[in-house]
Design a protein around this motif. Sequence first.
Motif, mmCIF file in Angstrom:
data_model
loop_
_atom_site.group_PDB
_atom_site.id
_atom_site.type_symbol
_atom_site.label_atom_id
_atom_site.label_comp_id
_atom_site.label_asym_id
_atom_site.label_seq_id
_atom_site.Cartn_x
_atom_site.Cartn_y
_atom_site.Cartn_z
ATOM 1 N N ARG A 1 50.469 56.265 53.559
ATOM 2 C CA ARG A 1 51.367 57.279 54.136
ATOM 3 C C ARG A 1 52.814 56.880 53.837
ATOM 4 N NH1 ARG A 1 49.516 58.213 60.230
ATOM 5 N NH2 ARG A 1 50.842 60.072 59.965
ATOM 6 N N PHE A 2 53.514 57.730 53.046
ATOM 7 C CA PHE A 2 54.806 57.369 52.488
ATOM 8 C C PHE A 2 55.906 58.315 52.943
ATOM 9 C CE2 PHE A 2 51.597 55.719 49.704
ATOM 10 C CZ PHE A 2 52.101 54.560 49.151
ATOM 11 N N ASN A 3 57.026 57.755 53.393
ATOM 12 C CA ASN A 3 58.265 58.526 53.499
ATOM 13 C C ASN A 3 58.809 58.778 52.093
ATOM 14 O OD1 ASN A 3 58.353 58.566 56.307
ATOM 15 N ND2 ASN A 3 59.782 56.860 56.480
ATOM 16 N N LEU A 4 59.511 59.919 51.950
ATOM 17 C CA LEU A 4 60.128 60.272 50.679
ATOM 18 C C LEU A 4 61.600 60.579 50.916
ATOM 19 C CD1 LEU A 4 59.823 61.151 47.620
ATOM 20 C CD2 LEU A 4 59.379 63.464 48.502
ATOM 21 N N CYS A 5 62.468 60.087 50.022
ATOM 22 C CA CYS A 5 63.902 60.362 50.130
ATOM 23 C C CYS A 5 64.437 60.820 48.784
ATOM 24 C CB CYS A 5 64.657 59.108 50.580
ATOM 25 S SG CYS A 5 66.450 59.337 50.722
ATOM 26 N N ILE B 1 66.466 65.832 57.549
ATOM 27 C CA ILE B 1 65.254 65.041 57.778
ATOM 28 C C ILE B 1 64.181 65.942 58.370
ATOM 29 C CG2 ILE B 1 66.062 64.213 60.046
ATOM 30 C CD1 ILE B 1 64.576 61.549 59.387
ATOM 31 N N CYS B 2 63.019 65.951 57.730
ATOM 32 C CA CYS B 2 61.920 66.830 58.141
ATOM 33 C C CYS B 2 60.604 66.059 58.047
ATOM 34 C CB CYS B 2 61.829 68.053 57.237
ATOM 35 S SG CYS B 2 63.322 69.068 57.188
ATOM 36 N N HIS B 3 59.689 66.332 58.964
ATOM 37 C CA HIS B 3 58.397 65.653 58.890
ATOM 38 C C HIS B 3 57.393 66.486 58.093
ATOM 39 C CE1 HIS B 3 56.382 68.074 62.121
ATOM 40 N NE2 HIS B 3 57.572 68.076 62.691
ATOM 41 N N ILE C 1 65.248 63.647 53.562
ATOM 42 C CA ILE C 1 64.259 62.648 53.939
ATOM 43 C C ILE C 1 63.047 63.362 54.519
ATOM 44 C CG2 ILE C 1 63.743 60.687 55.436
ATOM 45 C CD1 ILE C 1 66.689 59.930 55.342
ATOM 46 N N CYS C 2 61.880 63.080 53.954
ATOM 47 C CA CYS C 2 60.618 63.677 54.408
ATOM 48 C C CYS C 2 59.779 62.565 55.032
ATOM 49 C CB CYS C 2 59.880 64.312 53.237
ATOM 50 S SG CYS C 2 60.892 65.463 52.272
ATOM 51 N N THR C 3 59.478 62.704 56.304
ATOM 52 C CA THR C 3 58.875 61.603 57.054
ATOM 53 C C THR C 3 57.406 61.844 57.365
ATOM 54 O OG1 THR C 3 59.463 62.523 59.223
ATOM 55 C CG2 THR C 3 61.075 61.071 58.161
ATOM 56 N N VAL C 4 56.738 60.745 57.691
ATOM 57 C CA VAL C 4 55.357 60.774 58.166
ATOM 58 C C VAL C 4 55.332 60.509 59.671
ATOM 59 C CG1 VAL C 4 54.523 59.915 55.945
ATOM 60 C CG2 VAL C 4 54.982 58.282 57.771
ATOM 61 N N MET D 1 56.073 58.677 65.590
ATOM 62 C CA MET D 1 57.368 58.787 64.924
ATOM 63 C C MET D 1 57.737 57.507 64.169
ATOM 64 S SD MET D 1 59.546 60.968 67.728
ATOM 65 C CE MET D 1 59.004 62.631 68.159
ATOM 66 N N ARG D 2 56.730 56.868 63.607
ATOM 67 C CA ARG D 2 56.989 55.625 62.886
ATOM 68 C C ARG D 2 57.695 55.877 61.553
ATOM 69 N NH1 ARG D 2 50.984 53.514 64.358
ATOM 70 N NH2 ARG D 2 50.653 55.737 64.006
ATOM 71 N N GLY D 3 57.621 57.108 61.065
ATOM 72 C CA GLY D 3 58.344 57.433 59.840
ATOM 73 C C GLY D 3 59.844 57.363 60.014
ATOM 74 N N SER D 4 60.364 58.011 61.058
ATOM 75 C CA SER D 4 61.808 57.972 61.300
ATOM 76 C C SER D 4 62.253 56.567 61.699
ATOM 77 C CB SER D 4 62.199 58.995 62.366
ATOM 78 O OG SER D 4 61.434 58.838 63.543
ATOM 79 N N GLU D 5 61.412 55.853 62.424
ATOM 80 C CA GLU D 5 61.768 54.472 62.771
ATOM 81 C C GLU D 5 61.897 53.609 61.514
ATOM 82 O OE1 GLU D 5 58.768 53.300 65.572
ATOM 83 O OE2 GLU D 5 59.894 54.096 67.287
#
Length: 385
Positions: free
Chosen positions: A52-56, A72-74, A138-141, A147-151
């Motif tokens: 599971r990857f965040n993308l920027c 920033i969007c999930h 930023i696209c989060t997981v 909310m570990r993606g934004s963290e």
Amino acid sequence: MKQIQAVQLTKELVQIESTDPGTYERKIKDYLKELLKLPGVELKEEEVLPGRFNLCAELLGTDQTLPALIFICHMDTVVVGDGWTLPPFRALEQDNKIYGRGACDMKSGLACCTTAFIHAATIVQQKHKKPKRTLKLICTVDEEDFMRGSEQCIKSGWVSKDDWVVDAEPTNGMIQVAHKGRTWYEVDVQGHTAHASTPWKGADAIAAMAEIIHTFHKEMEQVPTHPDLGKSTVTFGQIQGGYRPYVVPDACKLWIDLRLVPPTNTQKTTELLEKAIERAKEVVPGISVTYTITGDRPYIEKDDNSPMLEALKKSCLVVTKQEPEVAPFPGYTDTAVIAGKLGNHNCMSYGPGNLECAHQPDEWVDIDDIIRCERVYKHLSETIF
């Protein structure tokens, strides 16, 4: 450079299942990554959880003293659930609405931010203009879980205390800039068993928990309200205990959800919970009680002097010809995590859809809402030049 519009992109994103728990975000991340492979755009991704990857995506500005503008969007959605009358992943369009899981929360918002970012990248390429302010998408997981993606974005330095940060959660036409805090407790009561015909020989863990619930609820009713955020709330969301109706229960477990407004914080509610526990020990002798704080996210208050708020209000006014309403967000978002952990006063939400449609069967978003938000975000993205 061919540009995709947000309505079409919303449909394409809804058709990519990214449920959490479930299929998760990898397929949608790969789709967006291909879409964002544009001249002048730096792409990076980071594994937050296995697979599971965040993308920027980043357009670098020429003046690094200016705060970056960050969308920033999930990418994840809640599970499908029961009660649907329409296909959840077909992105069916009818009555000027798009239906599907995530249509409202928040694939339409993700689509708006993505097309606004592409719009800015197109200006860079076609008009040979260099942005003064850095722009990031930023696209989060994991937003729908812990909310570990934004963290992770914070830990990795993708976002800072001074950046201007906006997410596209559904806000029903409003800019939403403040959040109640969110505190979670797990409470365990240990008693000891006895036959139900001689209950005085035991220590009833469920009776003790009932006393904790009653006392704590009464205490929470007395905490102050807030002029913007309203009243703190307590929900006793889950309880377990006992194993036979004719046996005094020797164990009971409770999960508590608190949504807190200033000045009440986790320290204060812990004092109130300990007071309730002491009361339970008096009423039901022989018990022992332990508790764990499993969630502690601070409340976020509105900053009327936020330059990001002013910029977003201006874009809304230019596009819609109306002054946008500014209000609190009833839940907790990626931007709330950033605001709470970094003390960032320039975090807010503005996106298509109505939050009441989120997480529901036959979830939908109004197409006119998507078009409005896309235009606002495109206008906002032009302010980087």
